[in-house]
Design a protein around this motif. Structure first.
Motif, PDB file in Angstrom:
ATOM      1  N   ASP A  62      -5.677   2.850  -4.536  1.00 49.79           N
ATOM      2  CA  ASP A  62      -4.640   3.234  -3.645  1.00 49.79           C
ATOM      3  C   ASP A  62      -4.556   4.803  -3.942  1.00 49.79           C
ATOM      4  O   ASP A  62      -3.626   4.881  -4.946  1.00 49.79           O
TER       5      ASP A  62
ATOM      6  N   GLY B 146      -1.047  -5.070   0.528  1.00 54.86           N
ATOM      7  CA  GLY B 146      -2.530  -5.330  -0.020  1.00 54.86           C
ATOM      8  C   GLY B 146      -2.663  -6.764  -0.197  1.00 54.86           C
ATOM      9  O   GLY B 146      -2.201  -7.645   0.758  1.00 54.86           O
TER      10      GLY B 146
ATOM     11  N   GLY C 247      -6.083   3.337   0.935  1.00 50.43           N
ATOM     12  CA  GLY C 247      -6.593   2.418   0.173  1.00 50.43           C
ATOM     13  C   GLY C 247      -8.208   2.057   0.465  1.00 50.43           C
ATOM     14  O   GLY C 247      -8.375   2.015   1.624  1.00 50.43           O
TER      15      GLY C 247
ATOM     16  N   LEU D 212       0.639  -1.320   0.012  1.00 48.77           N
ATOM     17  CA  LEU D 212       0.172   0.097  -0.010  1.00 48.77           C
ATOM     18  C   LEU D 212       0.728   1.133   0.121  1.00 48.77           C
ATOM     19  O   LEU D 212       1.836   1.105   0.971  1.00 48.77           O
TER      20      LEU D 212
END
Length: 163
Positions: free
Chosen positions: A59, A123, A43, A39
């Motif tokens: 993001d 993520g 996000g 990230l």
């Protein structure tokens, strides 16, 4: 990777970012992800299930989130404002709404789960069955990333189209 599943998200991200940032958007980089995405900013994660399964992660840099929040509120919003996540969630809602319309028009049946704020540094990875595509958009306010990991399953979620 089926581009007919991915392209609506690319088109929608381009349009929604350009509209809300009031400027030119350029795709800076497109890569296939074989590792866990890191990230970069704030996000918003959207899960999809049914004939199409997977996730979409939007993001955006705090500077982009602040620009979007300023557009939404009509007054300046600083980059450290605690409500920037709400602006990113609304941006994700707009993005997903446009993409869902295009996918529904193609006849896909699926369910979109509401966006949630994604605060983990990492993520979500693609899997052997679900490839992950990462697009980097260069905007007037900074960078925005779209991580799309979808696969066609053929599993229907009923006879009504997703909302």
């Amino acid at each position: 990777m089926r581009m007919d599943l991915i392209q609506p998200f690319i088109n929608s991200a381009d349009a929604v970012l350009a509209q809300n940032l009031r400027g030119r958007i350029q795709v800076d980089e497109v890569t296939m992800q074989e590792y866990v995405y890191q990230l970069q900013g704030i996000g918003a994660l959207i899960w999809i299930s049914g004939e199409i399964e997977g996730h979409v992660l939007l993001d955006v840099a705090p500077s982009v989130a602040a620009t979007v929040a300023t557009t939404f509120t009509g007054s300046p919003v600083p980059e450290d404002d605690p409500t920037l996540g709400e602006a990113v969630l609304e941006l994700a809602n707009q993005l997903i709404g446009n993409a869902v319309t295009a996918l529904n028009d193609q006849g896909f049946r699926f369910r979109v789960h509401p966006p949630s704020l994604h605060t983990k540094a990492e993520g979500l990875p693609g899997t052997e069955e679900t490839e992950s595509l990462l697009l980097c958009f260069q905007t007037t306010g900074g960078k925005a990333y779209l991580n799309v990991a979808l696969r066609y399953t053929g599993n229907q979620v009923g006879t009504a189209a997703a909302h």
